[in-house]
Design an enzyme around this catalytic site. Sequence first.
Site: not given
Length: 253
Positions: A11, A130
């Site tokens: 990330d 998500d």
Amino acid sequence: MLKTRLIPCLDVADGRVVKGVNFVGLRDAGDPVEAARAYDAAGADEICFLDIHATHENRGTMFDMVRRTAEQCFVPLTVGGGVRTKDDVRALLLAGADKVSFNSAAVANPDVIAEAADQFGSQCIVCAIDAKSVAPGKWEIFTHGGRRETGIDAVEFARLVTAKGAGEILLTSMDRDGTKSGFNLEMTRAISDAVNVPVIASGGVGTLDHLVDGVTKGGASAVLAASIFHFGEYTVQEAKEHMIANGIPMRLQ
């Protein structure tokens, strides 16, 4: 038999690898190109590279970082964050990505998956989902780094985007991300059972048994983790050996 893939996730925010808890409170976990090179050398099957601020701050993915990473890494590289159009896909593939991941843009316009898959092939188009649990056996999609609810059912959306041509689903449990409490196995299994493409389980790995559970209980084709690797709790090799010991076929160097 197809081997299960182990995928470290990088990330990235502001040009650095970070790992937060539930997408908040980011910690600096190093330089992305260096981290990717280290994971390549350690035997990762793929590397996932997500610009976690790109959508929220409305800027394009950092093509230069992708290019530098691809020059030094020889495992497949999946790149996401701020991907909105098939032109973004083209630019990332040219920069060296092997697969490109849509997230918020696919929720806003699922046809963008079809446009990209038609032009470049399903094999390089990933749809990131998500989701959070909203009721027993029901999960809803959230976008923009988990900040925006959509009211969209995650299982139905997974069916839709795979019908549009997504070749893989990257499924993150927003409730579990960064908590080290394990994948949401019920959600992972529900989506794995609902689609006929590989599902990557993401969000919540804290132990090596969690990786095993993602495959044996969740039905995932690949498992993704970040902090357990970034901060040296386990190596990629240790994770793979543990999975093999639990009957999961893995590629060893």
